[in-house]
Design an enzyme around this catalytic site. Structure first.
Site, PDB file in Angstrom:
ATOM      1  CG  ASP A  11     -17.827  -5.461  -0.175  1.00  0.00           C
ATOM      2  OD1 ASP A  11     -16.620  -5.174  -0.289  1.00  0.00           O
ATOM      3  OD2 ASP A  11     -18.720  -4.901  -0.842  1.00  0.00           O
ATOM      4  CG  MET A  12     -15.751  -2.356   4.420  1.00  0.00           C
ATOM      5  SD  MET A  12     -14.234  -1.564   4.970  1.00  0.00           S
ATOM      6  CE  MET A  12     -14.795   0.110   5.271  1.00  0.00           C
ATOM      7  CG  ASP A  13     -16.045   0.928  -0.733  1.00  0.00           C
ATOM      8  OD1 ASP A  13     -16.330   2.094  -0.447  1.00  0.00           O
ATOM      9  OD2 ASP A  13     -14.957   0.395  -0.424  1.00  0.00           O
ATOM     10  CB  THR A  45     -12.788  -4.162   2.699  1.00  0.00           C
ATOM     11  OG1 THR A  45     -12.784  -3.026   1.834  1.00  0.00           O
ATOM     12  CG2 THR A  45     -11.583  -4.064   3.636  1.00  0.00           C
ATOM     13  N   GLY A  46     -11.795  -4.705  -0.193  1.00  0.00           N
ATOM     14  CA  GLY A  46     -10.708  -4.425  -1.119  1.00  0.00           C
ATOM     15  C   GLY A  46      -9.831  -3.289  -0.637  1.00  0.00           C
ATOM     16  CE  LYS A 172     -13.517  -8.296  -0.599  1.00  0.00           C
ATOM     17  NZ  LYS A 172     -14.752  -7.479  -0.607  1.00  0.00           N
ATOM     18  CG  ASP A 195     -21.146  -4.501  -3.938  1.00  0.00           C
ATOM     19  OD1 ASP A 195     -20.144  -4.837  -3.266  1.00  0.00           O
ATOM     20  OD2 ASP A 195     -21.149  -3.482  -4.650  1.00  0.00           O
ATOM     21  CB  SER A 196     -18.178  -6.154  -6.448  1.00  0.00           C
ATOM     22  OG  SER A 196     -18.897  -4.930  -6.438  1.00  0.00           O
ATOM     23  CG  ASN A 198     -14.196  -7.391  -4.423  1.00  0.00           C
ATOM     24  OD1 ASN A 198     -15.422  -7.331  -4.491  1.00  0.00           O
ATOM     25  ND2 ASN A 198     -13.487  -6.450  -3.823  1.00  0.00           N
TER      26      ASN A 198
END
Length: 244
Positions: A11-13, A45-46, A172, A195-196, A198
């Site tokens: 994941d990115m953010d 990523t989202g 994902k 972290d989230s 998604n």
């Protein structure tokens, strides 16, 4: 945790990126070591392609990109492999709900992201994702409640202060399974970091599911292991421990 990891999904953010939306030099070095060992590193990523591709270039990635929460899969040559779209009338309906509730909104089309201002005609675009943001919990709860009445949506978030909607069954994890099939590996050979909400399915279904130290409570509970935060090179530490 002894297993051979052949793909690292990031994941990115809140995960790969620190609070300044940057990748630390240390993390870049560790990812390069994984690439040198022929481990696939995949951004999951989202974000849409345009806002994640520059980071993939920074990291010298050569594999695949999972974007829009799994709504699209791309190669690093920008070849589209998979895409799932939301019906325009559903996106329009969600925008009207968001306007009524009073949240900040973004609507991700395949070629443009609209922020708070809708297009003149929703039907002129192909839609990937709807998102809304609010610091008021009551407003987010209201959005979840209202959006749950719309059939065919996959509701999630990319931080505690937002709600995101993709087409049903888009995640994902589902996209990563397709990537694994392309490569010829299984999800058991994947380490996924996030972290989230998604990220929860890919963390649950990966061989090693890694929660960031700053992850939401549900992710901390779902993960196999917890690493340090995104501001303390949590991704690099997990790769060093479980991949290199």
């Amino acid at each position: 945790m002894e297993r051979t990891i052949k793909l690292v999904a990031l994941d990115m953010d809140g995960t790969l990126l620190n609070s300044d939306e940057e990748i630390s030099d240390y993390t870049k070095e560790v990812i390069q070591k994984a690439l040198d060992k022929d481990v696939h590193v995949v951004l999951s990523t989202g974000r849409w392609l345009k806002s994640c591709y520059p980071y993939a270039e920074q990291l010298n990635l050569t594999s695949y990109l999972v974007t829009a929460n799994g709504g699209e899969i791309w190669t690093m040559n920008k070849e589209l492999l998979d895409r799932h779209l939301l019906a325009a009338d559903k996106v329009e309906k969600m925008w009207h709900i968001g306007k009524e509730v009073g949240v900040h909104m973004w609507m991700m089309a395949t070629d443009h992201v609209f922020r708070n201002t809708p297009p003149e005609n929703f039907h002129h675009y192909d839609w990937l994702k709807f998102g809304c943001h609010s610091l008021e919990n009551g407003k987010l709860e209201k959005m979840v409640e209202e959006l749950s009445y719309i059939e065919g949506l996959e509701l999630t978030n990319s931080m505690p202060t937002n709600v995101e909607a993709n087409p049903e069954n888009v995640s994902k994890a589902a996209a990563l399974k397709k990537v694994c099939r392309k490569i010829g590996i299984t999800m058991d050979e994947v380490m996924a970091c996030g972290d989230s909400l998604n990220d929860i399915k890919m963390i649950q279904e990966a061989g090693i599911g890694v929660a960031m130290g700053n992850a939401q409570e549900a992710i901390l509970k779902a993960a196999d292991v917890v690493t340090d935060t995104n501001d303390r090179d949590g991704v690099a530490l997990a790769i060093e421990k479980y991949v290199l």
